[in-house]
Write a protein that holds these residues in place. Structure first.
Motif, PDB file in Angstrom:
ATOM      1  N   UNK A 150       0.720  -1.301  -0.035  1.00 30.51           N
ATOM      2  CA  UNK A 150      -0.297   0.102  -0.111  1.00 30.51           C
ATOM      3  C   UNK A 150       1.144   1.149  -0.638  1.00 30.51           C
ATOM      4  N   UNK A 151       1.931   1.551   1.199  1.00 31.89           N
ATOM      5  CA  UNK A 151       2.759   2.528   0.627  1.00 31.89           C
ATOM      6  C   UNK A 151       3.330   2.436  -0.633  1.00 31.89           C
ATOM      7  N   UNK A 152       3.764   1.537  -1.357  1.00 31.80           N
ATOM      8  CA  UNK A 152       4.453   1.177  -2.598  1.00 31.80           C
ATOM      9  C   UNK A 152       3.156   2.452  -3.363  1.00 31.80           C
ATOM     10  N   UNK A 153       2.586   2.016  -3.279  1.00 33.17           N
ATOM     11  CA  UNK A 153       1.365   2.410  -4.681  1.00 33.17           C
ATOM     12  C   UNK A 153       0.980   3.671  -4.201  1.00 33.17           C
ATOM     13  N   UNK A 154       1.093   4.186  -3.263  1.00 29.42           N
ATOM     14  CA  UNK A 154       1.037   5.887  -2.560  1.00 29.42           C
ATOM     15  C   UNK A 154       1.578   6.450  -3.154  1.00 29.42           C
ATOM     16  N   UNK A 155       2.854   6.796  -3.613  1.00 27.62           N
ATOM     17  CA  UNK A 155       3.860   6.805  -3.985  1.00 27.62           C
ATOM     18  C   UNK A 155       3.463   7.053  -5.565  1.00 27.62           C
ATOM     19  N   UNK A 156       2.640   6.252  -6.822  1.00 29.66           N
ATOM     20  CA  UNK A 156       2.427   6.468  -7.554  1.00 29.66           C
ATOM     21  C   UNK A 156       1.205   6.809  -7.756  1.00 29.66           C
ATOM     22  N   UNK A 157       0.316   6.632  -6.764  1.00 27.57           N
ATOM     23  CA  UNK A 157      -1.053   7.604  -6.696  1.00 27.57           C
ATOM     24  C   UNK A 157      -1.274   9.063  -7.193  1.00 27.57           C
ATOM     25  N   UNK A 158       0.102   9.026  -6.005  1.00 32.98           N
ATOM     26  CA  UNK A 158       0.223  10.486  -6.196  1.00 32.98           C
ATOM     27  C   UNK A 158       0.854  10.790  -7.178  1.00 32.98           C
ATOM     28  N   UNK A 159       0.996  10.447  -7.854  1.00 36.83           N
ATOM     29  CA  UNK A 159       1.679  11.230  -9.374  1.00 36.83           C
ATOM     30  C   UNK A 159       0.838  10.867 -10.702  1.00 36.83           C
ATOM     31  N   UNK A 160       0.388  10.471 -10.416  1.00 40.79           N
ATOM     32  CA  UNK A 160      -1.246  10.053 -11.554  1.00 40.79           C
ATOM     33  C   UNK A 160      -2.268  11.181 -11.999  1.00 40.79           C
ATOM     34  N   UNK A 161      -1.634  10.594 -13.596  1.00 36.12           N
ATOM     35  CA  UNK A 161      -3.056  11.635 -13.811  1.00 36.12           C
ATOM     36  C   UNK A 161      -4.387  10.678 -14.205  1.00 36.12           C
ATOM     37  N   UNK A 162      -5.368  11.221 -13.176  1.00 38.65           N
ATOM     38  CA  UNK A 162      -6.616  10.596 -13.069  1.00 38.65           C
ATOM     39  C   UNK A 162      -7.757  10.589 -14.964  1.00 38.65           C
ATOM     40  N   UNK A 163      -7.411  11.498 -14.909  1.00 39.82           N
ATOM     41  CA  UNK A 163      -7.853  12.336 -15.846  1.00 39.82           C
ATOM     42  C   UNK A 163      -7.772  11.190 -17.697  1.00 39.82           C
ATOM     43  N   UNK A 164      -6.561  11.364 -17.538  1.00 42.99           N
ATOM     44  CA  UNK A 164      -5.656  10.398 -18.268  1.00 42.99           C
ATOM     45  C   UNK A 164      -6.105   8.985 -18.419  1.00 42.99           C
ATOM     46  N   UNK A 165      -5.971   8.599 -17.017  1.00 45.70           N
ATOM     47  CA  UNK A 165      -6.000   7.314 -16.891  1.00 45.70           C
ATOM     48  C   UNK A 165      -7.230   6.472 -17.097  1.00 45.70           C
ATOM     49  N   UNK A 166      -8.407   7.808 -17.149  1.00 48.81           N
ATOM     50  CA  UNK A 166     -10.217   7.410 -17.541  1.00 48.81           C
ATOM     51  C   UNK A 166      -9.842   7.255 -18.781  1.00 48.81           C
TER      52      UNK A 166
END
Length: 362
Positions: A150-166
């Protein structure tokens, strides 16, 4: 499939403990023979003998393997014949959601076969306790690994473009369901399974077998937390809108996440193709969707390299510890099986196999 066999796991050693998906695959099977008995080895041998018979009859067979011994058969299903046979002893949970009218139990623990075990009851109990202790420690290690993950995921979630993911998800959905233009009231039939499992020898998977013969395979790449499971859940939701039957393969580490969604009618599978089941395109129709490249801020790996390396090392340490405990449990289980083999009366095993074979003759 060239050999008419589909291979998968229906139970797994996960961060949530032993996780059961048996009922999903046995629902609506008319006849199910539930094998019970102390010897796991003996039950597998009976099922493997039966499989050898049915393989020669050109039936399509689903073979379920043991997460604690991936070379052993835990059960099989022949849907066209309407029956299945499976090891029904704990920790497997069978019959909570569905029990058919022609389900029956065959107990291999006939008194005359096990009469000599009583004098070794203390040894048997001690070995059983050791096995359960090792499994408990394995699940504890996997649960800790999940918290680290979960800590590992948090790093990438914080740098993710959710609009682009959609947008990536919408583009994929448009491609997957290009020939489907209407919503239906038909209810999807969903089979939930594991494509792989944590085992005493490490991670084992059946990706190549499961996806054999499909026209298109979409390999989801990316780091932890880059939306692979979320994308797969959106694929499931879209498939259900159109009433397609689905095979959903849940994550063998965190069973609340998804690893693969497959619709045989449409000839495609979308799956998480990262470690421990990392694959690369090698067939026509294969393609990669890299969620890190497409949705995460450039340079994230480099910016957080030290922190990521520290988290990854802690994560792998716990995963190795879990594997170690599974292996120790398996070593003790083999001692237990050797005791059973020594004290069981084997004179009736041929008769038991014959009884099973006759009960499945249709």
């Amino acid at each position: 499939m060239s050999e008419n066999i589909l291979r998968y796991f229906a139970g797994g050693n996960t961060a949530k403990g032993f996780y059961s998906l048996y009922d999903s695959n046995l629902a609506d099977i008319e006849r199910v023979l539930l094998l019970t008995g102390r010897s796991q080895r003996e039950k597998s041998e009976i099922m493997e003998q039966l499989l050898n018979k049915w393989k020669d009859q050109a039936c399509f067979i689903e073979i379920i393997y043991r997460a604690n011994h991936p070379d052993q058969v835990e059960g099989f299903i022949i849907r066209e014949k309407g029956f299945a046979i499976i090891d029904a002893d704990p920790p497997r949970i069978i019959g909570e959601e569905y029990v058919g009218p022609q389900w029956e139990t065959l107990d291999l623990e006939q008194e005359d076969r096990t009469a000599n075990l009583g004098e070794n009851q203390q040894i048997l109990d001690s070995l059983q306790r050791k096995i359960q202790e090792q499994y408990a420690e394995a699940y504890k290690a996997y649960a800790k690994a999940l918290r680290i993950h979960d800590d590992w995921e948090d790093i990438y979630i914080g740098r993710m473009n959710f609009t682009q993911a959609d947008q990536v998800t919408e583009a994929l959905l448009a491609k997957l369901f290009a020939d489907t233009d209407k919503v239906t009231t038909k209810k999807s039939k969903i089979l939930r399974r594991f494509l792989g499992a944590a085992t005493p020898v490490g991670a084992v998977d059946f990706v190549d077998n499961i996806t054999e013969g499909l026209q298109n395979r979409y390999f989801l790449k990316g780091r932890a937390g880059t939306g692979k499971s979320t994308l797969l859940k959106k694929v499931v939701a879209e498939a259900e809108k159109h009433g397609y039957d689905l095979e959903i393969y849940q994550c063998g580490f965190d069973p609340e996440s998804l690893d693969m969604v497959l619709i045989r009618e449409l000839g495609w599978a979308v799956f998480d193709s990262t470690s421990p089941h990392e694959y690369f395109p090698d067939r026509p129709g294969d393609s990669i969707i890299d969620m890190y490249e497409l949705t995460v801020a450039p340079g994230t790996d480099e910016t957080f390299a030290e922190e990521i390396a520290h988290i990854e090392a802690k994560y792998r340490e716990q995963m190795q510890l879990g594997k170690k405990h599974l292996a120790e449990a398996q070593t003790v289980l083999e001692q237990l099986e050797d005791l059973y083999s020594k004290y069981f009366d084997h004179s009736r095993i041929a008769n038991i196999y014959y009884e099973v074979e006759q009960s499945l003759s249709i």
